[in-house]
Design a protein around this motif. Structure first.
Motif, mmCIF file in Angstrom:
data_model
loop_
_atom_site.group_PDB
_atom_site.id
_atom_site.type_symbol
_atom_site.label_atom_id
_atom_site.label_comp_id
_atom_site.label_asym_id
_atom_site.label_seq_id
_atom_site.Cartn_x
_atom_site.Cartn_y
_atom_site.Cartn_z
ATOM 1 N N UNK A 25 -32.498 -8.170 40.802
ATOM 2 C CA UNK A 25 -32.429 -6.800 40.718
ATOM 3 C C UNK A 25 -31.301 -6.509 39.857
ATOM 4 N N UNK A 26 -29.993 -7.343 39.851
ATOM 5 C CA UNK A 26 -28.788 -6.911 39.259
ATOM 6 C C UNK A 26 -29.378 -7.082 37.764
ATOM 7 N N UNK A 27 -30.114 -8.226 37.493
ATOM 8 C CA UNK A 27 -30.316 -8.596 36.089
ATOM 9 C C UNK A 27 -31.430 -7.279 35.284
ATOM 10 N N UNK A 28 -32.281 -6.831 36.338
ATOM 11 C CA UNK A 28 -33.275 -5.715 35.881
ATOM 12 C C UNK A 28 -32.180 -4.609 35.563
ATOM 13 N N UNK A 29 -31.241 -4.263 36.508
ATOM 14 C CA UNK A 29 -30.280 -3.235 35.942
ATOM 15 C C UNK A 29 -29.437 -3.575 34.825
ATOM 16 N N UNK A 30 -28.959 -4.649 34.439
ATOM 17 C CA UNK A 30 -28.429 -4.965 33.071
ATOM 18 C C UNK A 30 -29.464 -4.860 32.169
ATOM 19 N N UNK A 31 -30.718 -5.284 32.382
ATOM 20 C CA UNK A 31 -31.561 -5.045 31.166
ATOM 21 C C UNK A 31 -31.782 -3.424 30.750
ATOM 22 N N UNK A 32 -31.930 -2.832 31.934
ATOM 23 C CA UNK A 32 -31.935 -1.320 31.973
ATOM 24 C C UNK A 32 -30.873 -0.849 31.127
ATOM 25 N N UNK A 33 -29.659 -0.993 31.494
ATOM 26 C CA UNK A 33 -28.587 -0.381 31.224
ATOM 27 C C UNK A 33 -28.371 -0.630 29.413
ATOM 28 N N UNK A 34 -28.690 -2.050 29.121
ATOM 29 C CA UNK A 34 -28.552 -2.466 27.764
ATOM 30 C C UNK A 34 -29.898 -1.977 26.818
ATOM 31 N N UNK A 35 -30.770 -1.846 27.469
ATOM 32 C CA UNK A 35 -32.179 -1.652 26.499
ATOM 33 C C UNK A 35 -32.408 0.041 26.415
ATOM 34 N N UNK A 36 -31.883 0.700 27.192
ATOM 35 C CA UNK A 36 -32.073 2.208 27.182
ATOM 36 C C UNK A 36 -31.561 2.850 26.022
ATOM 37 N N UNK A 37 -30.135 2.403 25.846
ATOM 38 C CA UNK A 37 -29.946 2.955 24.234
ATOM 39 C C UNK A 37 -30.351 2.613 23.156
ATOM 40 N N UNK A 38 -30.894 1.244 23.204
ATOM 41 C CA UNK A 38 -31.334 0.718 22.250
ATOM 42 C C UNK A 38 -32.828 1.214 21.704
ATOM 43 N N UNK A 39 -33.580 1.456 22.730
ATOM 44 C CA UNK A 39 -34.789 1.995 22.801
ATOM 45 C C UNK A 39 -34.910 3.495 22.216
ATOM 46 N N UNK A 40 -33.848 4.325 22.981
ATOM 47 C CA UNK A 40 -33.631 5.835 22.483
ATOM 48 C C UNK A 40 -33.356 5.671 20.932
ATOM 49 N N UNK A 41 -32.389 4.798 20.547
ATOM 50 C CA UNK A 41 -31.795 4.922 19.032
ATOM 51 C C UNK A 41 -33.001 4.459 18.159
#
Length: 147
Positions: free
Chosen positions: A22-38
C-alpha cells in the motif's frame, strides 16, 4: 475458538507485505502522477489525484499499517520502529489533509518521504518477526526478550 499464535504470526507477515505494498502504491502514485501529467496533459481529468483519493489512500495506509504494526510492536517493542511509523504516517496524513495549502513540490517531497519511511518500517517490522524463533509459538519475542 481463538486464533493460534502460529496463525497470528502468519497474519502479521501478510499484513506487513500488504502495508509495504500500500505504501509502495502511494509512492508510485506520487512519483508517476507528475510524469504522466507532463507527458500526457490530456490525461489529467482521468488521473486519480483529487483530495478524496489522497485521503482514501492515506486511510487505507493507516488501517493496514495499524493491522501490521500494532501486533508486531506488542511482541517486539522496538521504539525506534514506532518512531519511524509515526513519522511516516504523519507525513502521509499531513499531505492528504493539507489539500491545496502546500505547494506541489513540498507535497511530493513529503509524500514520497512518508511512503519510503513506511515501506522501510514494514520491512523492518517483518524482519524482526523473521529473526524471532518464538513468534510462531508464543507472544514473547526471543530476539528482544520482551513480552
Amino acid at each position: 475458538m481463538g486464533i493460534s499464535t502460529a496463525s497470528m504470526a502468519q497474519l502479521r507477515r501478510h499484513t506487513d507485505h500488504a502495508g509495504a505494498m500500500a505504501s509502495g502504491i502511494c509512492l508510485v502514485h506520487c512519483l508517476m502522477t507528475p510524469v504522466v501529467i507532463s507527458l500526457f496533459p490530456g490525461a489529467l481529468p482521468y488521473l486519480p489525484g483529487d483530495l478524496r483519493v489522497h485521503r482514501l489512500l492515506a486511510a487505507i495506509i493507516l488501517l493496514i499499517g495499524a493491522a501490521a504494526f500494532i501486533p508486531g510492536y506488542r511482541i517486539h517493542r522496538r521504539k525506534a520502529l514506532l518512531g519511524l511509523i509515526a513519522i511516516g504516517l504523519l507525513l502521509i496524513l499531513c499531505v492528504a489533509w493539507a489539500g491545496n495549502a502546500m505547494s506541489p513540490s513540498v507535497e511530493l517531497v513529503l509524500s514520497v518521504s512518508g511512503s519510503l519511511i513506511l515501506v522501510a518500517a514494514h520491512l523492518l517490522n517483518r524482519s524482526f518477526c523473521l529473526r524471532c524463533t518464538a513468534c510462531e509459538e508464543t507472544d514473547v519475542c526471543q530476539t528482544t526478550r520482551m513480552h
